[in-house]
Design a protein around this motif. Structure first.
Motif, PDB file in Angstrom:
ATOM      1  N   ARG A 157       0.716  -1.142   0.014  1.00  0.00           N
ATOM      2  CA  ARG A 157       0.007  -0.040   0.015  1.00  0.00           C
ATOM      3  C   ARG A 157       0.784   1.369   0.070  1.00  0.00           C
ATOM      4  NH1 ARG A 157      -3.908   2.019  -2.292  1.00  0.00           N
ATOM      5  NH2 ARG A 157      -4.863   3.667  -1.338  1.00  0.00           N
ATOM      6  N   VAL A 193       0.717   4.148  -2.934  1.00  0.00           N
ATOM      7  CA  VAL A 193       0.310   5.606  -2.804  1.00  0.00           C
ATOM      8  C   VAL A 193       1.360   6.515  -3.000  1.00  0.00           C
ATOM      9  CG1 VAL A 193      -0.389   7.059  -0.876  1.00  0.00           C
ATOM     10  CG2 VAL A 193      -1.606   4.914  -1.013  1.00  0.00           C
ATOM     11  N   ARG A 219       1.658   6.618  -6.952  1.00  0.00           N
ATOM     12  CA  ARG A 219       0.678   7.169  -7.644  1.00  0.00           C
ATOM     13  C   ARG A 219       0.588   8.763  -7.237  1.00  0.00           C
ATOM     14  NH1 ARG A 219      -3.887   4.369  -5.413  1.00  0.00           N
ATOM     15  NH2 ARG A 219      -3.684   6.201  -3.779  1.00  0.00           N
ATOM     16  N   GLY A 220       1.013   8.937  -5.890  1.00  0.00           N
ATOM     17  CA  GLY A 220       0.960  10.508  -5.741  1.00  0.00           C
ATOM     18  C   GLY A 220       2.081  11.103  -6.662  1.00  0.00           C
ATOM     19  N   ASP A 248       1.393  14.986  -6.883  1.00  0.00           N
ATOM     20  CA  ASP A 248       0.778  15.406  -5.613  1.00  0.00           C
ATOM     21  C   ASP A 248       1.888  15.893  -4.733  1.00  0.00           C
ATOM     22  OD1 ASP A 248      -1.406  12.742  -5.261  1.00  0.00           O
ATOM     23  OD2 ASP A 248      -1.896  14.683  -6.542  1.00  0.00           O
ATOM     24  N   THR A 265      -0.200  15.991   0.352  1.00  0.00           N
ATOM     25  CA  THR A 265      -1.230  15.267  -0.254  1.00  0.00           C
ATOM     26  C   THR A 265      -1.141  13.590  -0.034  1.00  0.00           C
ATOM     27  OG1 THR A 265      -1.782  17.140  -1.708  1.00  0.00           O
ATOM     28  CG2 THR A 265      -2.480  14.718  -2.196  1.00  0.00           C
ATOM     29  N   ILE A 266       0.424  13.473  -0.418  1.00  0.00           N
ATOM     30  CA  ILE A 266       0.650  12.129  -0.446  1.00  0.00           C
ATOM     31  C   ILE A 266       0.573  11.581   1.115  1.00  0.00           C
ATOM     32  CG2 ILE A 266       2.630  10.191  -0.455  1.00  0.00           C
ATOM     33  CD1 ILE A 266       3.378  12.153  -3.031  1.00  0.00           C
ATOM     34  N   ASP A 272      -1.415  12.754   3.428  1.00  0.00           N
ATOM     35  CA  ASP A 272      -2.835  12.491   3.658  1.00  0.00           C
ATOM     36  C   ASP A 272      -3.312  11.149   3.221  1.00  0.00           C
ATOM     37  OD1 ASP A 272      -3.991  16.052   3.030  1.00  0.00           O
ATOM     38  OD2 ASP A 272      -3.095  15.148   4.832  1.00  0.00           O
ATOM     39  N   GLU A 273      -2.771  10.833   2.077  1.00  0.00           N
ATOM     40  CA  GLU A 273      -3.589   9.514   1.472  1.00  0.00           C
ATOM     41  C   GLU A 273      -2.774   8.212   2.210  1.00  0.00           C
ATOM     42  OE1 GLU A 273      -5.658   8.686  -1.002  1.00  0.00           O
ATOM     43  OE2 GLU A 273      -6.125  10.744  -0.768  1.00  0.00           O
ATOM     44  N   LYS A 279      -4.696   7.806   5.613  1.00  0.00           N
ATOM     45  CA  LYS A 279      -5.792   7.396   5.383  1.00  0.00           C
ATOM     46  C   LYS A 279      -6.005   5.861   5.255  1.00  0.00           C
ATOM     47  CE  LYS A 279      -7.949  11.019   2.592  1.00  0.00           C
ATOM     48  NZ  LYS A 279      -8.155  11.176   1.116  1.00  0.00           N
ATOM     49  N   ASP A 280      -4.919   5.303   5.119  1.00  0.00           N
ATOM     50  CA  ASP A 280      -4.662   3.807   4.975  1.00  0.00           C
ATOM     51  C   ASP A 280      -3.816   2.927   6.122  1.00  0.00           C
ATOM     52  OD1 ASP A 280      -4.694   4.586   1.740  1.00  0.00           O
ATOM     53  OD2 ASP A 280      -5.796   3.031   2.255  1.00  0.00           O
TER      54      ASP A 280
END
Length: 171
Positions: free
Chosen positions: A37, A41, A44-45, A50, A54-55, A57-58, A61-62
């Motif tokens: 994960r 993340v 992708r960010g 991003d 922002t990264i 924050d992602e 979240k996980d």
């Protein structure tokens, strides 16, 4: 900045590939699910452009990371991908012959030791400042390089150092 009249793709797939690979090394001490994960993340960010926030924050979240820890991870791995992108761009330019370490203001003793080593000569673009398994002794402590060869900054989490291009043919 290196005197070449051409633009480099800031979304170079080699940089995203590096970020994904390094994130896997970084997360090797985590569980298998967390490893996959975090890598996804971060990659992708970076691919989406991003910001580290922002990264972070992602990631938050996980995972059970605190917001502070997620910020450290996102900032450090984004910086690592950016510096690798610089290095790859210099390699593609054909005018950069090497690199040197640029010490950040207020840097830690391990970065100071790296700067001593990293400015004592011109390192080749693919020559590591430290190899995986090396131990850096400085400031009364030690730091073990555990996640692969150090081609450039960051040396450690929250490191603000950088690398500089060395142009031309002479030492």
């Amino acid at each position: 900045e290196v005197g070449v009249d051409m633009a480099f793709d800031v979304f170079n797939p080699r940089v995203a590939s590096f970020a994904e690979s390094y994130a896997q090394q970084f997360a090797s001490e985590a569980t298998r699910a967390s490893l996959l994960r975090v890598r996804t993340v971060i990659a992708r960010g970076l691919e989406q452009g991003d910001s580290p926030f922002t990264i972070a924050d992602e990631i938050a979240k996980d995972y059970a990371f605190s917001p502070e820890r997620a910020t450290v991870v996102a900032r450090t791995e984004s910086a690592r991908a950016f510096v690798e992108g610089e290095r790859l761009g210099w390699e593609e330019s054909g005018v950069v012959r090497g690199k040197q370490w640029q010490l950040a203001a207020g840097a830690c003793p391990f970065c100071q030791q790296t700067a001593i080593k990293g400015t004592s000569k011109v390192f080749g673009l693919n020559e590591p400042f430290w190899k995986n398994g090396d131990t850096i002794s400085a400031g009364g402590g030690t730091y073990s390089v555990r996640y692969g060869d150090v081609q450039g900054a960051p040396l450690h989490p929250n490191c603000r150092c950088d690398i500089l291009p060395v142009l031309g043919d002479s030492d």
